[in-house]
Scaffold this active site. Structure first.
Site, mmCIF file in Angstrom:
data_model
loop_
_atom_site.group_PDB
_atom_site.id
_atom_site.type_symbol
_atom_site.label_atom_id
_atom_site.label_comp_id
_atom_site.label_asym_id
_atom_site.label_seq_id
_atom_site.Cartn_x
_atom_site.Cartn_y
_atom_site.Cartn_z
ATOM 1 N N HIS A 78 -21.251 -105.141 4.259
ATOM 2 C CA HIS A 78 -21.270 -106.069 3.126
ATOM 3 C C HIS A 78 -21.800 -107.413 3.617
ATOM 4 O O HIS A 78 -22.019 -107.587 4.817
ATOM 5 C CB HIS A 78 -19.842 -106.244 2.577
ATOM 6 N N HIS A 95 -26.187 -112.183 7.016
ATOM 7 C CA HIS A 95 -26.539 -111.007 7.812
ATOM 8 C C HIS A 95 -25.633 -109.845 7.409
ATOM 9 O O HIS A 95 -24.627 -110.040 6.741
ATOM 10 C CB HIS A 95 -26.365 -111.297 9.305
#
Length: 192
Positions: free
Chosen positions: A44, A130
């Site tokens: 996620h 990221h």
């Protein structure tokens, strides 16, 4: 008072999790030891990690996140490039980079500011979007680190299609010996 280990994130569509599973499979073959890989379904975009939160605070946190979410529209991101924190020469966290509009960083900053008002410490580092793919084990030997750096530097990773982000989720994280289990507690849809 009971507490719940909590974080706030953008969930990825199942189609992206399937593509990430393929990328992880390839990386696991290339780097069989020294990295604890994250299950594709757990990947996620973290907006804010809160840690242990008193259950009584969850409603106020949910209200703050909901208020912020209503101010932002859904947006697209692109996933490309492998990297590592703190850097490829001393990898500790292996990640895929995110190309995103300013909305993503603005949301992370607004959540950070709103929760600081509730007593949660603000982030000390700038937001760096990221997807965490794996964590390098602390006991990894120098020669293994060199090999990991070499392999990561040679890899080209990208998911060609844009990824539509439309939901912010407050998750519970339960740590188990087999790995973390993430359970959505609250979901908020970005405006369309």
């Amino acid at each position: 008072m009971d507490s719940i280990r909590t974080f706030i994130a953008l969930e990825l569509p199942n189609s992206v999790h399937r593509e990430l599973a393929g990328i992880l499979s390839h990386l696991k073959q290339a780097i069989p030891t020294g990295v604890r890989w994250v299950p594709a379904g757990n990947i996620h975009i973290t907006l804010k990690f809160l840690g242990d939160v008193p259950e009584n605070d969850l409603t106020v946190i949910d209200q703050a996140v909901g208020s912020m979410t209503r101010q932002h529209s859904a947006f697209d991101i692109r996933l490309a490039g492998l990297g590592a924190f703190p850097n490829l020469h001393r990898p500790r966290v292996v990640w895929i980079g995110i190309q995103a509009p300013g909305t993503l960083a603005a949301m992370a900053q607004e959540i950070d500011q709103a929760l600081a008002k509730l007593g949660y410490p603000p982030e000390s580092r700038p937001f760096s979007p990221h997807l965490t793919l794996g964590r390098v084990a602390q006991d990894t030997q120098p020669q293994e680190l060199t090999a990991i750096t070499r392999i990561l530097s040679a890899q080209k990773v990208a998911i060609e299609a844009p990824v539509h982000m439309e939901q912010v989720t407050i998750f519970q994280s339960v740590l188990k010996p087999s790995g973390a289990i993430y359970t959505p507690l609250y979901r908020h849809t970005l405006s369309q």
